[in-house]
Motif scaffolding. Structure first.
Motif, PDB file in Angstrom:
ATOM      1  N   PRO A 254       0.867  -1.242   0.087  1.00 57.07           N
ATOM      2  CA  PRO A 254      -0.027  -0.035   0.123  1.00 57.07           C
ATOM      3  C   PRO A 254       0.917   1.363  -0.077  1.00 57.07           C
ATOM      4  CG  PRO A 254       0.005  -1.146   2.194  1.00 57.07           C
ATOM      5  CD  PRO A 254       0.773  -1.911   1.113  1.00 57.07           C
ATOM      6  N   LEU A 255       2.153   1.394  -0.105  1.00 56.81           N
ATOM      7  CA  LEU A 255       3.071   2.259   0.043  1.00 56.81           C
ATOM      8  C   LEU A 255       2.460   3.483  -1.095  1.00 56.81           C
ATOM      9  CD1 LEU A 255       5.387   4.124   0.788  1.00 56.81           C
ATOM     10  CD2 LEU A 255       6.855   2.927  -0.867  1.00 56.81           C
ATOM     11  N   ALA A 256       1.842   3.245  -1.952  1.00 55.20           N
ATOM     12  CA  ALA A 256       1.783   4.245  -3.180  1.00 55.20           C
ATOM     13  C   ALA A 256       0.445   4.942  -2.731  1.00 55.20           C
ATOM     14  CB  ALA A 256       1.781   3.726  -4.602  1.00 55.20           C
ATOM     15  N   ALA A 257      -0.297   4.023  -2.402  1.00 58.63           N
ATOM     16  CA  ALA A 257      -1.840   4.602  -1.840  1.00 58.63           C
ATOM     17  C   ALA A 257      -1.583   5.512  -0.421  1.00 58.63           C
ATOM     18  CB  ALA A 257      -2.760   3.511  -1.518  1.00 58.63           C
ATOM     19  N   MET A 258      -0.699   5.038   0.089  1.00 58.55           N
ATOM     20  CA  MET A 258      -0.475   5.711   1.548  1.00 58.55           C
ATOM     21  C   MET A 258       0.205   6.958   1.122  1.00 58.55           C
ATOM     22  SD  MET A 258       1.184   2.500   3.834  1.00 58.55           S
ATOM     23  CE  MET A 258       1.027   3.202   5.614  1.00 58.55           C
ATOM     24  N   LEU A 259       1.085   7.283   0.358  1.00 54.50           N
ATOM     25  CA  LEU A 259       1.734   8.386  -0.361  1.00 54.50           C
ATOM     26  C   LEU A 259       0.585   9.264  -0.861  1.00 54.50           C
ATOM     27  CD1 LEU A 259       5.003   7.120  -1.657  1.00 54.50           C
ATOM     28  CD2 LEU A 259       4.676   8.720   0.636  1.00 54.50           C
ATOM     29  N   ASP A 260      -0.261   8.576  -1.608  1.00 49.21           N
ATOM     30  CA  ASP A 260      -1.542   9.316  -2.349  1.00 49.21           C
ATOM     31  C   ASP A 260      -2.471   9.778  -1.207  1.00 49.21           C
ATOM     32  OD1 ASP A 260      -0.500   8.855  -4.795  1.00 49.21           O
ATOM     33  OD2 ASP A 260      -1.946   7.197  -5.215  1.00 49.21           O
ATOM     34  N   ALA A 261      -2.530   9.253  -0.101  1.00 45.98           N
ATOM     35  CA  ALA A 261      -3.372   9.643   1.075  1.00 45.98           C
ATOM     36  C   ALA A 261      -2.697  10.979   1.870  1.00 45.98           C
ATOM     37  CB  ALA A 261      -3.638   8.640   1.881  1.00 45.98           C
ATOM     38  N   GLY A 262      -1.433  11.225   1.761  1.00 43.06           N
ATOM     39  CA  GLY A 262      -0.850  12.346   2.241  1.00 43.06           C
ATOM     40  C   GLY A 262      -0.022  11.804   3.685  1.00 43.06           C
ATOM     41  N   LEU A 263      -0.046  10.333   3.711  1.00 42.43           N
ATOM     42  CA  LEU A 263       0.790  10.118   4.921  1.00 42.43           C
ATOM     43  C   LEU A 263       2.259  10.237   4.676  1.00 42.43           C
ATOM     44  CD1 LEU A 263      -1.058   6.638   5.394  1.00 42.43           C
ATOM     45  CD2 LEU A 263      -0.906   8.344   7.257  1.00 42.43           C
ATOM     46  N   VAL A 264       3.156  10.462   6.021  1.00 42.81           N
ATOM     47  CA  VAL A 264       4.399  10.856   5.919  1.00 42.81           C
ATOM     48  C   VAL A 264       5.225   9.453   6.210  1.00 42.81           C
ATOM     49  CG1 VAL A 264       6.278  12.241   7.031  1.00 42.81           C
ATOM     50  CG2 VAL A 264       3.919  13.056   7.061  1.00 42.81           C
ATOM     51  N   CYS A 265       5.467   8.973   4.626  1.00 40.42           N
ATOM     52  CA  CYS A 265       5.918   7.805   4.534  1.00 40.42           C
ATOM     53  C   CYS A 265       7.595   7.772   4.590  1.00 40.42           C
ATOM     54  CB  CYS A 265       5.441   6.961   3.545  1.00 40.42           C
ATOM     55  SG  CYS A 265       3.677   6.611   3.642  1.00 40.42           S
ATOM     56  N   THR A 266       8.127   6.820   5.136  1.00 43.52           N
ATOM     57  CA  THR A 266       9.632   6.640   5.022  1.00 43.52           C
ATOM     58  C   THR A 266       9.856   5.051   4.475  1.00 43.52           C
ATOM     59  OG1 THR A 266      10.191   6.000   7.178  1.00 43.52           O
ATOM     60  CG2 THR A 266      10.111   8.227   6.833  1.00 43.52           C
ATOM     61  N   VAL A 267      10.983   4.720   3.748  1.00 41.82           N
ATOM     62  CA  VAL A 267      11.113   3.435   3.237  1.00 41.82           C
ATOM     63  C   VAL A 267      12.518   2.972   4.100  1.00 41.82           C
ATOM     64  CG1 VAL A 267      11.950   2.046   1.293  1.00 41.82           C
ATOM     65  CG2 VAL A 267       9.929   3.320   1.317  1.00 41.82           C
ATOM     66  N   ASN A 268      12.490   1.791   4.656  1.00 42.29           N
ATOM     67  CA  ASN A 268      13.586   1.411   5.546  1.00 42.29           C
ATOM     68  C   ASN A 268      13.794  -0.125   5.201  1.00 42.29           C
ATOM     69  OD1 ASN A 268      13.595   4.035   7.314  1.00 42.29           O
ATOM     70  ND2 ASN A 268      11.535   3.329   7.011  1.00 42.29           N
ATOM     71  N   SER A 269      14.847  -0.696   5.781  1.00 44.99           N
ATOM     72  CA  SER A 269      15.083  -2.121   5.713  1.00 44.99           C
ATOM     73  C   SER A 269      14.762  -2.952   6.465  1.00 44.99           C
ATOM     74  CB  SER A 269      16.414  -2.214   5.109  1.00 44.99           C
ATOM     75  OG  SER A 269      17.320  -1.996   6.164  1.00 44.99           O
ATOM     76  N   ASP A 270      14.572  -2.529   7.917  1.00 39.84           N
ATOM     77  CA  ASP A 270      14.119  -3.530   8.816  1.00 39.84           C
ATOM     78  C   ASP A 270      15.251  -4.420   9.562  1.00 39.84           C
ATOM     79  OD1 ASP A 270      12.173  -4.355  10.836  1.00 39.84           O
ATOM     80  OD2 ASP A 270      10.754  -5.146   9.662  1.00 39.84           O
ATOM     81  N   ASP A 271      15.241  -5.635   8.766  1.00 34.38           N
ATOM     82  CA  ASP A 271      16.383  -6.533   8.926  1.00 34.38           C
ATOM     83  C   ASP A 271      16.947  -7.157   7.704  1.00 34.38           C
ATOM     84  OD1 ASP A 271      15.717  -7.381  11.988  1.00 34.38           O
ATOM     85  OD2 ASP A 271      13.894  -7.287  10.782  1.00 34.38           O
ATOM     86  N   PRO A 272      17.992  -6.223   7.021  1.00 34.55           N
ATOM     87  CA  PRO A 272      18.220  -6.464   5.665  1.00 34.55           C
ATOM     88  C   PRO A 272      19.049  -7.797   5.407  1.00 34.55           C
ATOM     89  CG  PRO A 272      19.631  -4.755   6.792  1.00 34.55           C
ATOM     90  CD  PRO A 272      18.488  -4.966   7.507  1.00 34.55           C
ATOM     91  N   ALA A 273      19.538  -8.425   6.322  1.00 35.12           N
ATOM     92  CA  ALA A 273      20.251  -9.556   5.950  1.00 35.12           C
ATOM     93  C   ALA A 273      19.231 -10.624   6.013  1.00 35.12           C
ATOM     94  CB  ALA A 273      21.125 -10.023   7.224  1.00 35.12           C
ATOM     95  N   TYR A 274      18.039 -10.424   6.420  1.00 36.42           N
ATOM     96  CA  TYR A 274      17.013 -11.699   6.285  1.00 36.42           C
ATOM     97  C   TYR A 274      16.176 -11.455   5.267  1.00 36.42           C
ATOM     98  CZ  TYR A 274      18.840 -12.910  10.898  1.00 36.42           C
ATOM     99  OH  TYR A 274      19.441 -13.495  11.980  1.00 36.42           O
TER     100      TYR A 274
END
Ligand code: HPA
Ligand code: ZN
Length: 329
Positions: A254-274
């Motif tokens: 839903p990231l695109a929809a979230m941005l369209d809704a005006g939410l302040v989104c960021t993108v991150n990796s959480d646990d990138p090795a996994y």
């Protein structure tokens, strides 16, 4: 060069690559129940958050000394820098290490040694966020914060992670009150697997300034409206959501929809090795799967610095933001 960005949702223990896990196991005389890195990678097929957490906690056994934590953080910072990270706010899970007999000092001083060199070695500024394990008791969280008191000059904030469902934010009201009184910033995982009500509770009861994941806010129009109105940043982790089956495939994210809704989104990796990628890989993946425009990618990078805890260094934030605006795709 990738677009400059801040990483705001990153568990340092989740950056333990199989190669480093085996190297540390050898250095520390720890036996891993996997023949080699390939056999270990085979175990990286998760059904849900818990199935991932089981492996995540198991592999921590190889982390024993300050130097291990230093090497872990240094390896992450090198990879992150190569993917455009200029600032990283790094989660760590001390309870998991204290339970194995390590001291808070081993963990924090070890991570600190790498963080002290991060700017000079990798051009990355850093902050540390101590996370409480929500499937442990509230008393254990309070004892953990107490154990961290001698190290608070190195710790910017507190977070809440591990198994979400059945462990609502309100369980940790008291420890978040103590953290606030100590001047610590507050974030919490909410709405990854748990319901939208956990997001509301994290805001209202814990006083969090950012919500980690927050994906399930999309089930409540009223909550979305509030998050937009109050400009509450969400630290989304798209590849994590696919690997832990919060979404079926990235194209459904839903990231695109979230941005369209005006939410302040960021993108991150959480646990990138996994989860199959560092933060730049997450940017690349959502760009192609969701067809995000350059304007949207710039917005994500801008949001990451706006949502970061750089309030004590606004000149630096401004510099990073101008790098984002000047970036040419
Ligand atoms: N969710 C909750 N707890 C965690 C995670 C996550 O993605 N990674 C490490 N601890
Ligand atoms: Zn997380």
């Amino acid at each position: 060069m990738p677009i400059p960005k801040a990483e705001l949702h990153l568990h340092i223990e989740g950056t333990l690559e199989p190669e480093l896990a085996f190297a540390l196991a050898e250095r520390n005389g720890v036996e891993l129940p996997y023949a080699d890195t390939e056999a270990l990678r085979e175990a990286y097929r998760f059904e849900d958050l818990q199935s991932f957490l089981n492996l995540y906690y198991e592999l921590m056994a190889v982390l024993r000394t300050e130097r291990d934590f230093e090497d872990l953080a240094d390896a992450y910072l090198a990879r992150a820098a190569a993917q455009g990270v200029r600032h990283a706010e790094i989660f760590f899970d001390p309870q998991a290490h204290l339970a194995r007999g390590l001291s808070m000092g081993t963990v924090v001083e070890g991570l600190g040694r790498a963080l002290d060199r991060a700017e000079a070695d990798h051009g990355v500024s850093t902050r540390l966020i101590l996370c409480f394990l929500r499937d442990e008791s509230a008393e254990s969280a309070l004892a953990t914060l107490d154990a961290a008191r001698p190290y608070l000059d190195r710790i910017t904030g507190v977070g809440l992670d591990s198994a979400e469902v059945g462990h609502p934010p309100a369980k940790f009201r008291e420890v978040y009150e103590v953290a606030a009184a100590l001047g610590l910033r507050r974030v919490a995982h909410a709405g990854e697997e748990g319901p939208p009500e956990y997001i509301t509770e994290a805001l209202d009861v814990l006083g969090v300034e950012r919500v980690d994941h927050g994906l399930r806010c999309m089930e409540s129009a009223e909550l979305v409206e509030r998050l937009v109105r109050e400009r509450v940043p969400l630290t989304l982790c798209p590849l994590s959501n696919v690997r832990l089956r919060a979404v079926d495939v990235l194209a459904d994210h839903p990231l695109a929809a979230m941005l369209d809704a005006g939410l302040v989104c960021t993108v991150n990796s959480d646990d990138p090795a996994y989860f199959g990628g560092y933060v730049g890989d997450n940017f690349d993946a959502v760009r192609s799967a969701l067809g995000l425009s350059e304007g949207r990618l710039r917005e994500l990078a801008r949001n990451s610095f706006l949502a970061s805890f750089l309030d004590d260094d606004e000149a630096r934030r401004a510099r990073y933001l101008s790098e984002v605006e000047a970036y040419e795709f």
